[in-house]
Write a protein that holds these residues in place. Sequence first.
Motif, PDB file in Angstrom:
ATOM      1  N   LYS A  93      17.334  -3.867 -45.952  1.00  0.00           N
ATOM      2  CA  LYS A  93      17.941  -4.748 -46.958  1.00  0.00           C
ATOM      3  C   LYS A  93      16.912  -5.230 -47.983  1.00  0.00           C
ATOM      4  CE  LYS A  93      21.546  -6.028 -43.785  1.00  0.00           C
ATOM      5  NZ  LYS A  93      22.191  -7.019 -42.993  1.00  0.00           N
ATOM      6  N   GLN A  94      16.121  -4.276 -48.461  1.00  0.00           N
ATOM      7  CA  GLN A  94      15.102  -4.588 -49.454  1.00  0.00           C
ATOM      8  C   GLN A  94      15.702  -4.614 -50.855  1.00  0.00           C
ATOM      9  OE1 GLN A  94      12.028  -5.580 -49.025  1.00  0.00           O
ATOM     10  NE2 GLN A  94      12.142  -5.372 -46.801  1.00  0.00           N
ATOM     11  N   THR A  95      15.043  -5.302 -51.733  1.00  0.00           N
ATOM     12  CA  THR A  95      15.484  -5.408 -53.121  1.00  0.00           C
ATOM     13  C   THR A  95      14.392  -4.892 -54.039  1.00  0.00           C
ATOM     14  OG1 THR A  95      16.881  -7.319 -52.668  1.00  0.00           O
ATOM     15  CG2 THR A  95      16.184  -7.026 -54.937  1.00  0.00           C
ATOM     16  N   GLY A  96      14.816  -4.213 -55.083  1.00  0.00           N
ATOM     17  CA  GLY A  96      13.871  -3.745 -56.092  1.00  0.00           C
ATOM     18  C   GLY A  96      13.700  -2.253 -56.068  1.00  0.00           C
ATOM     19  N   ALA A  97      12.660  -1.800 -56.732  1.00  0.00           N
ATOM     20  CA  ALA A  97      12.413  -0.367 -56.881  1.00  0.00           C
ATOM     21  C   ALA A  97      11.307   0.105 -55.935  1.00  0.00           C
ATOM     22  CB  ALA A  97      12.035  -0.056 -58.320  1.00  0.00           C
ATOM     23  N   PHE A  98      11.490   1.307 -55.435  1.00  0.00           N
ATOM     24  CA  PHE A  98      10.537   1.935 -54.523  1.00  0.00           C
ATOM     25  C   PHE A  98      10.297   3.367 -54.975  1.00  0.00           C
ATOM     26  CE2 PHE A  98      12.782  -1.326 -52.248  1.00  0.00           C
ATOM     27  CZ  PHE A  98      11.763  -1.999 -51.590  1.00  0.00           C
ATOM     28  N   HIS A  99       9.063   3.816 -54.855  1.00  0.00           N
ATOM     29  CA  HIS A  99       8.750   5.210 -55.154  1.00  0.00           C
ATOM     30  C   HIS A  99       8.770   6.013 -53.858  1.00  0.00           C
ATOM     31  CE1 HIS A  99       6.621   3.735 -58.932  1.00  0.00           C
ATOM     32  NE2 HIS A  99       7.683   4.408 -59.303  1.00  0.00           N
ATOM     33  N   ALA A 100       9.375   7.177 -53.931  1.00  0.00           N
ATOM     34  CA  ALA A 100       9.321   8.137 -52.821  1.00  0.00           C
ATOM     35  C   ALA A 100       8.561   9.339 -53.340  1.00  0.00           C
ATOM     36  CB  ALA A 100      10.725   8.531 -52.378  1.00  0.00           C
ATOM     37  N   GLY A 101       7.314   9.440 -52.938  1.00  0.00           N
ATOM     38  CA  GLY A 101       6.461  10.525 -53.404  1.00  0.00           C
ATOM     39  C   GLY A 101       5.781  11.202 -52.242  1.00  0.00           C
ATOM     40  N   GLY A 102       4.915  12.119 -52.570  1.00  0.00           N
ATOM     41  CA  GLY A 102       4.162  12.845 -51.558  1.00  0.00           C
ATOM     42  C   GLY A 102       2.940  12.065 -51.109  1.00  0.00           C
ATOM     43  N   GLU A 103       2.162  12.694 -50.249  1.00  0.00           N
ATOM     44  CA  GLU A 103       0.979  12.020 -49.706  1.00  0.00           C
ATOM     45  C   GLU A 103      -0.017  11.652 -50.809  1.00  0.00           C
ATOM     46  OE1 GLU A 103      -1.842  14.677 -47.540  1.00  0.00           O
ATOM     47  OE2 GLU A 103      -0.526  16.246 -48.299  1.00  0.00           O
ATOM     48  N   LYS A 104      -0.119  12.484 -51.840  1.00  0.00           N
ATOM     49  CA  LYS A 104      -0.985  12.195 -52.976  1.00  0.00           C
ATOM     50  C   LYS A 104      -0.661  13.175 -54.100  1.00  0.00           C
ATOM     51  CE  LYS A 104      -4.823  15.221 -51.728  1.00  0.00           C
ATOM     52  NZ  LYS A 104      -6.258  15.291 -51.461  1.00  0.00           N
ATOM     53  N   PRO A 105      -0.970  12.799 -55.340  1.00  0.00           N
ATOM     54  CA  PRO A 105      -0.747  13.733 -56.438  1.00  0.00           C
ATOM     55  C   PRO A 105      -1.774  14.864 -56.388  1.00  0.00           C
ATOM     56  CG  PRO A 105      -1.442  11.564 -57.257  1.00  0.00           C
ATOM     57  CD  PRO A 105      -1.402  11.491 -55.775  1.00  0.00           C
ATOM     58  N   ARG A 106      -1.364  16.018 -56.847  1.00  0.00           N
ATOM     59  CA  ARG A 106      -2.239  17.197 -56.893  1.00  0.00           C
ATOM     60  C   ARG A 106      -2.011  17.924 -58.209  1.00  0.00           C
ATOM     61  NH1 ARG A 106      -0.986  17.031 -51.530  1.00  0.00           N
ATOM     62  NH2 ARG A 106      -2.623  17.582 -50.078  1.00  0.00           N
ATOM     63  N   THR A 107      -2.989  18.702 -58.605  1.00  0.00           N
ATOM     64  CA  THR A 107      -2.760  19.572 -59.751  1.00  0.00           C
ATOM     65  C   THR A 107      -1.829  20.691 -59.297  1.00  0.00           C
ATOM     66  OG1 THR A 107      -4.615  21.059 -59.284  1.00  0.00           O
ATOM     67  CG2 THR A 107      -5.069  19.115 -60.691  1.00  0.00           C
ATOM     68  N   ILE A 108      -1.193  21.336 -60.249  1.00  0.00           N
ATOM     69  CA  ILE A 108      -0.320  22.459 -59.912  1.00  0.00           C
ATOM     70  C   ILE A 108      -1.142  23.569 -59.243  1.00  0.00           C
ATOM     71  CG2 ILE A 108      -0.450  23.493 -62.216  1.00  0.00           C
ATOM     72  CD1 ILE A 108       2.716  23.403 -60.086  1.00  0.00           C
ATOM     73  N   PHE A 109      -2.401  23.726 -59.635  1.00  0.00           N
ATOM     74  CA  PHE A 109      -3.279  24.712 -59.003  1.00  0.00           C
ATOM     75  C   PHE A 109      -3.499  24.348 -57.533  1.00  0.00           C
ATOM     76  CE2 PHE A 109      -7.190  26.792 -57.784  1.00  0.00           C
ATOM     77  CZ  PHE A 109      -7.065  28.053 -58.359  1.00  0.00           C
ATOM     78  N   GLU A 110      -3.788  23.073 -57.264  1.00  0.00           N
ATOM     79  CA  GLU A 110      -3.983  22.634 -55.876  1.00  0.00           C
ATOM     80  C   GLU A 110      -2.710  22.808 -55.054  1.00  0.00           C
ATOM     81  OE1 GLU A 110      -7.319  19.113 -56.486  1.00  0.00           O
ATOM     82  OE2 GLU A 110      -5.211  18.666 -56.894  1.00  0.00           O
ATOM     83  N   THR A 111      -1.555  22.563 -55.673  1.00  0.00           N
ATOM     84  CA  THR A 111      -0.279  22.754 -54.990  1.00  0.00           C
ATOM     85  C   THR A 111      -0.117  24.217 -54.600  1.00  0.00           C
ATOM     86  OG1 THR A 111       0.702  20.908 -56.186  1.00  0.00           O
ATOM     87  CG2 THR A 111       2.230  22.498 -55.225  1.00  0.00           C
ATOM     88  N   ALA A 112      -0.433  25.115 -55.516  1.00  0.00           N
ATOM     89  CA  ALA A 112      -0.353  26.552 -55.222  1.00  0.00           C
ATOM     90  C   ALA A 112      -1.346  26.936 -54.127  1.00  0.00           C
ATOM     91  CB  ALA A 112      -0.599  27.360 -56.495  1.00  0.00           C
ATOM     92  N   GLU A 113      -2.527  26.312 -54.120  1.00  0.00           N
ATOM     93  CA  GLU A 113      -3.506  26.582 -53.052  1.00  0.00           C
ATOM     94  C   GLU A 113      -2.950  26.181 -51.689  1.00  0.00           C
ATOM     95  OE1 GLU A 113      -8.013  26.243 -54.687  1.00  0.00           O
ATOM     96  OE2 GLU A 113      -6.911  24.346 -54.605  1.00  0.00           O
ATOM     97  N   VAL A 114      -2.280  25.029 -51.618  1.00  0.00           N
ATOM     98  CA  VAL A 114      -1.692  24.577 -50.352  1.00  0.00           C
ATOM     99  C   VAL A 114      -0.608  25.561 -49.915  1.00  0.00           C
ATOM    100  CG1 VAL A 114      -0.385  22.730 -49.211  1.00  0.00           C
ATOM    101  CG2 VAL A 114      -2.302  22.158 -50.713  1.00  0.00           C
ATOM    102  N   CYS A 115       0.144  26.088 -50.851  1.00  0.00           N
ATOM    103  CA  CYS A 115       1.157  27.106 -50.520  1.00  0.00           C
ATOM    104  C   CYS A 115       0.487  28.341 -49.907  1.00  0.00           C
ATOM    105  CB  CYS A 115       1.967  27.487 -51.754  1.00  0.00           C
ATOM    106  SG  CYS A 115       3.082  26.173 -52.311  1.00  0.00           S
ATOM    107  N   CYS A 116      -0.660  28.740 -50.440  1.00  0.00           N
ATOM    108  CA  CYS A 116      -1.406  29.870 -49.875  1.00  0.00           C
ATOM    109  C   CYS A 116      -1.863  29.554 -48.452  1.00  0.00           C
ATOM    110  CB  CYS A 116      -2.607  30.209 -50.760  1.00  0.00           C
ATOM    111  SG  CYS A 116      -2.191  30.874 -52.380  1.00  0.00           S
ATOM    112  N   GLN A 117      -2.298  28.322 -48.213  1.00  0.00           N
ATOM    113  CA  GLN A 117      -2.709  27.906 -46.865  1.00  0.00           C
ATOM    114  C   GLN A 117      -1.533  27.972 -45.897  1.00  0.00           C
ATOM    115  OE1 GLN A 117      -4.332  23.962 -47.318  1.00  0.00           O
ATOM    116  NE2 GLN A 117      -5.909  24.652 -48.725  1.00  0.00           N
TER     117      GLN A 117
END
Length: 170
Positions: free
Chosen positions: A76-100
């Motif tokens: 029963k919280q009020t206000g705005a909340f962000h639902a994001g990932g563990e941390k922001p990454r560059t698109i290159f880093e995101t692609a690297e994680v996909c390779c992993q």
Amino acid sequence: ERLLAITAARLGAKYAVVRPTCIYGPGQHLHNAIPLFLKAGLAGQNPTLYGSGESLRDDVLAPDLSFCMAEALLRKQTGAFHAGGEKPRTIFETAEVCCQAIEALGGAKGLRPVVDTSKKEKWWIDQSFDLTRSRELLGYEPHTLLEGVTCEARWIQGGGRPEDSVASFP
């Protein structure tokens, strides 16, 4: 959001808004960045990304978004909340994680993203979100990107059928 806040105040009601970042996971449209990176990797190819590769993004696994929405309601919280990932990454880093993730599933080893500068990155990329409020008030702690993309890769590997998506989530 402002109209919702005004209306809630007038009615003496509570409200919560959950702002998702880039949603991904099993069941995602297969023509988005992460599924394209994973499909390339599953085919033994290096994933290709456009622009400089430096655009910042923040990816949220669909079950993490669901958790955030449910907890905002249940607590029963009020206000705005962000639902994001563990941390922001560059698109290159995101692609690297996909390779992993591909390698972790027994796929091709040594894959590396390839940057294609002939096309520009999307305008909405370069996003970073503060999860402090979501963590403190909702107990929100997102899965790592590697955990999430590994689930999605497993789903794609199994045929990528929408009806199979829920069984692929952590």
